[in-house]
Design an enzyme around this catalytic site. Structure first.
Site, PDB file in Angstrom:
ATOM      1  N   TYR A 138       0.850  -1.205   0.000  1.00 36.94           N
ATOM      2  CA  TYR A 138       0.000   0.000   0.000  1.00 36.94           C
ATOM      3  C   TYR A 138       0.879   1.245   0.000  1.00 36.94           C
ATOM      4  CZ  TYR A 138      -3.649   3.181   1.809  1.00 36.94           C
ATOM      5  OH  TYR A 138      -4.546   4.200   2.006  1.00 36.94           O
ATOM      6  N   LYS A 142       1.357   4.198  -2.722  1.00 40.71           N
ATOM      7  CA  LYS A 142       1.078   5.603  -2.403  1.00 40.71           C
ATOM      8  C   LYS A 142       2.269   6.497  -2.783  1.00 40.71           C
ATOM      9  CE  LYS A 142      -3.123   5.338  -1.055  1.00 40.71           C
ATOM     10  NZ  LYS A 142      -4.176   5.834  -1.984  1.00 40.71           N
TER      11      LYS A 142
HETATM   12  C1  VAH Z   1      -5.744   2.164   5.976  1.00 37.48           C
HETATM   13  N1  VAH Z   1      -7.575   3.690   6.458  1.00 37.48           N
HETATM   14  O1  VAH Z   1      -5.747   1.882   7.167  1.00 37.48           O
HETATM   15  C2  VAH Z   1      -6.459   3.454   5.540  1.00 37.48           C
HETATM   16  C3  VAH Z   1      -5.536   4.628   5.590  1.00 37.48           C
HETATM   17  C4  VAH Z   1      -3.877   5.885   6.955  1.00 37.48           C
HETATM   18  C5  VAH Z   1      -4.722   4.680   6.871  1.00 37.48           C
HETATM   19  O2  VAH Z   1      -4.713   4.718   4.494  1.00 37.48           O
HETATM   20  O3  VAH Z   1      -5.201   1.486   5.124  1.00 37.48           O
END
Ligand code: VAH
Length: 317
Positions: A138, A142
């Protein structure tokens, strides 16, 4: 912004952003899209898989969209369980949204996250410009997304904008697949069970924000004077930083019998440990006057009040 197309419109941010945008710009000027259609959806809605670039282009062109708000993505915990799917969806969808915005000269928004930082990033008062070596898929998505959006601005002149969201707390749509979701689940269980077992350990600080502040930040950034935006695609924003026992104590002020337990999920704990504790938000304050209305106390009171109504309605329906 006059004709806005939103992807991921049924997600935690999307489901409330659609309502907010329609209340400002008019229902017929906001096209909601998502990979599935609910049996009942108010206003313009189209099914869209964001990895289908041609359909995304056709929908944007037919709608006459001048703004793209690209929200469709897998969140951190889900992405860790399925990193290849996360790469294909998060990066493939983003590339399609940027390409469509370039071809149709659309203003562009997509969120980054505190997940764009890693364990080597300064944890306290995390600077706007600092080391970004995330250790999650993730986070890799990003950081790559932030750089892609900067590239589309510098190379093609696309008016790209974005923020690094903290954990978002809302009562409208249950969260799915995030690491910060404990801060939402706790409210449902506090009301329904009087207790909650947190998968994030006590003492784990994370930045958080109530959804109304997050939605206002998107509108304020998109309406801001482009010439004043230096950081443009990845503004640090947050409203509060707390750890699970502080949230539990705030809930107990309203529900005195509420009890909190801990059963740590090593995957989501490792993700949380790799993220900052508290962001520096001076750039957003200076470049587009970012501000928030909800702190921990006000958010907790509003969440409990609104969720009691929602859960009561569900119980009697
Ligand atoms: C997550 N709610 O937990 C999202 C978000 C900063 C956290 O990116 O993946």
């Amino acid at each position: 912004m006059k004709k806005i197309m939103v992807t991921g419109a049924l997600g935690q941010i999307g489901s409330e952003l659609i309502e907010k945008l329609r209340s400002i710009y008019g229902e017929d000027n906001v096209l909601a899209t998502d990979i599935r259609k609910l049996e009942y959806t108010k206003g313009p809605f189209e099914v869209l898989d964001v990895t289908d670039g041609q359909r995304m282009y056709d929908l944007a062109k037919d709608f006459g969209a001048d703004t793209m708000m690209h929200l469709a993505a897998l969140l951190s915990a889900t992405a860790e369980r399925n990193p290849l799917l996360a790469w294909n969806l998060n990066m493939g969808g983003l590339m399609n949204a940027l390409e469509v915005s370039r071809e149709l000269n659309m203003q562009f928004f997509t969120p980054s996250s505190i997940g764009a930082f890693g364990p080597s990033t300064p944890k306290k008062d995390t600077p706007q410009d600092t080391l970004q070596r995330p250790t999650t898929m993730y986070g890799v998505n990003k950081v790559a997304g932030e750089l892609l959006c900067d590239y589309y601005f510098n190379r093609f002149g696309v008016d790209t904008r974005g923020v690094r969201f903290p954990g978002l707390i809302s009562y409208v749509t249950p969260p799915g697949g995030g690491t910060t979701d404990y801060a939402v689940e706790i409210f449902y269980e506090a009301i329904e069970q009087g207790k909650y077992t947190s998968y994030i350990q006590e003492g784990t600080y994370m930045d958080m924000m109530y959804m109304p502040d997050a939605l206002q930040a998107i509108v304020d950034l998109m309406e801001a004077d482009s010439s004043k935006l230096v950081h443009r695609n990845a503004f640090n924003i947050t409203a509060m930083s707390f750890e699970p026992s502080q949230l539990a104590a705030e809930i107990k002020k309203h529900l005195p019998h509420f009890t909190m337990g801990y059963e740590v999920d090593p995957v989501r704990q490792a993700i949380a440990d790799s993220w900052p504790n508290s962001l520096n938000i001076e750039a957003a304050q200076k470049e587009w006057n970012f501000k928030t209305e909800y702190d921990l106390a006000r958010m907790t009171a509003d969440m409990l009040e609104k969720l009691k109504i929602k859960l009561h309605k569900k119980a009697i329906s």
